[in-house]
Scaffold this motif. Structure first.
Motif, mmCIF file in Angstrom:
data_model
loop_
_atom_site.group_PDB
_atom_site.id
_atom_site.type_symbol
_atom_site.label_atom_id
_atom_site.label_comp_id
_atom_site.label_asym_id
_atom_site.label_seq_id
_atom_site.Cartn_x
_atom_site.Cartn_y
_atom_site.Cartn_z
ATOM 1 N N CYS A 89 -20.223 3.880 26.196
ATOM 2 C CA CYS A 89 -21.344 3.164 25.486
ATOM 3 C C CYS A 89 -22.484 2.877 26.546
ATOM 4 O O CYS A 89 -22.498 3.676 27.622
ATOM 5 N N HIS A 90 -23.257 2.215 26.615
ATOM 6 C CA HIS A 90 -24.529 1.934 27.708
ATOM 7 C C HIS A 90 -25.001 0.576 27.677
ATOM 8 O O HIS A 90 -24.410 -0.269 26.694
ATOM 9 N N GLU A 91 -25.917 0.134 28.336
ATOM 10 C CA GLU A 91 -26.240 -1.301 28.440
ATOM 11 C C GLU A 91 -26.714 -2.084 27.389
ATOM 12 O O GLU A 91 -26.663 -3.305 27.129
ATOM 13 N N GLY A 95 -23.022 -4.913 20.335
ATOM 14 C CA GLY A 95 -21.618 -5.355 20.329
ATOM 15 C C GLY A 95 -20.976 -5.064 21.605
ATOM 16 O O GLY A 95 -19.801 -5.202 21.851
ATOM 17 N N ASN A 96 -21.662 -4.533 22.681
ATOM 18 C CA ASN A 96 -20.956 -4.061 23.892
ATOM 19 C C ASN A 96 -20.370 -5.237 24.591
ATOM 20 O O ASN A 96 -19.696 -5.116 25.687
ATOM 21 N N LYS A 97 -20.932 -6.594 24.362
ATOM 22 C CA LYS A 97 -20.174 -7.833 24.873
ATOM 23 C C LYS A 97 -18.832 -8.099 24.550
ATOM 24 O O LYS A 97 -18.321 -9.126 25.261
ATOM 25 N N GLU A 98 -19.068 -7.710 23.327
ATOM 26 C CA GLU A 98 -17.449 -8.193 22.820
ATOM 27 C C GLU A 98 -16.495 -7.067 22.591
ATOM 28 O O GLU A 98 -15.364 -7.310 22.006
ATOM 29 N N ILE A 99 -16.767 -5.730 22.576
ATOM 30 C CA ILE A 99 -15.928 -4.692 22.214
ATOM 31 C C ILE A 99 -14.717 -4.720 23.424
ATOM 32 O O ILE A 99 -15.066 -4.928 24.472
ATOM 33 N N ASP A 175 -24.919 4.098 20.101
ATOM 34 C CA ASP A 175 -24.453 3.171 20.664
ATOM 35 C C ASP A 175 -23.124 3.480 21.369
ATOM 36 O O ASP A 175 -22.796 2.857 22.425
ATOM 37 N N TYR A 176 -22.336 4.293 20.640
ATOM 38 C CA TYR A 176 -21.231 4.601 21.068
ATOM 39 C C TYR A 176 -20.732 5.993 21.034
ATOM 40 O O TYR A 176 -21.157 6.436 19.940
#
Length: 272
Positions: A89-91, A95-99, A175-176
């Motif tokens: 992923c990247h910054e 949803g990167n704070k919850e995955i 995103d991913y």
């Protein structure tokens, strides 16, 4: 001085490895030129089948040698590194704070989230991703998960090989992305690790991985072969009709030796 050329076709995921090996290897051969061609490994093997000439073949799936190249085009091959599938992923990924390694399926399947894989017809990372999804369906006991992930994924034809996909991730186009751990480490991108029971990393789970399978076109056009899941292993071989067999052997010895192992570790791979 007559210049010699060593032609190497390699998995796109090995691009940095091959460039670093070239940098360290060439000073010993001042009259040598190395030509690197990065492709999806399945595509690379098939290029040899169609008559393209290379001295060295380095692939992201050792099984491709037995299936497509040995014994007609390559006498033998050497497994030199292992890896695992992760979710890069990247910054700015939604949803990167919850995955997490536990809830990644829920995050990826949210309507606003985009994720991608490489082309399974050309690239082992692509068909290995499909295997990870199949194993996840069993591991999480979620019937239909594989089909749901496949339907929600960005069309695979957009990214022929994993190196293309990793660049798209780096540029924030998705995103991913399902990639090798070594690829996201090389780009210094964050990633979500997956349990060893589905990430194709651990030989102890070989029988479990074998339960996943993907149908692909065989070396006979119009017919298919079933590929089963197995621990990820990269392998290298020398073409039987190499024009530089001695130099090719020296390069293979370099990659599979101590200096090569240091380069592999630097690039995020695990030397075998």
């Amino acid at each position: 001085m007559v210049q010699k050329t060593l032609k190497i076709i390699h998995a796109g995921a090995l691009q940095m490895v091959m460039e670093k090996c070239q940098e360290h290897f060439l000073p010993n051969y001042p009259d040598l030129q190395i030509e690197l061609t990065g492709v999806g490994s399945r595509e690379g093997a098939k290029r040899l089948l169609t008559g393209e000439k290379y001295d060295i073949i380095a692939l992201a799936d050792q099984a491709l040698f037995a299936e497509l190249l040995v014994p007609n085009l390559v006498n033998n091959y050497f497994i030199f590194a292992s890896d695992q599938i992760v979710i890069g992923c990247h910054e700015e990924s939604k949803g990167n704070k919850e995955i997490t390694p536990e809830n990644w399926t829920e995050v990826l399947l949210k309507p606003q989230v985009s994720f991608a894989r490489s082309d399974h017809r050309l690239d082992p990372c692509g068909y290995r991703t499909l295997m990870v999804w199949q194993l996840a369906e069993r591991f999480y006991d979620r019937p239909g998960l594989y089909s749901t992930l496949e339907a929600s994924c960005i069309p695979y034809s957009i990214y022929p090989k994993s190196i293309d996909l990793s660049q798209a991730l780096l540029n924030g186009q998705v995103d991913y992305a399902f990639l090798y751990s070594s690829e996201v480490r090389q780009l210094d991108l964050p990633f979500i690790p997956l349990t060893p029971k589905i990430n194709l990393s651990n030989p102890a789970y070989a029988k479990l991985y074998d339960q996943a399978s993907v149908s692909l076109e065989s070396k006979i056009p119009g017919t298919n072969i079933i590929i089963h899941g197995s621990p990820i292993e990269f392998a290298i071989g020398i073409a039987k009709d190499s024009s530089q067999p001695d130099i090719a052997q020296s390069f293979v010895d370099f990659l599979t030796g101590e200096e090569g192992a240091a380069i592999l570790e630097e690039c995020g791979l695990t030397p075998c």
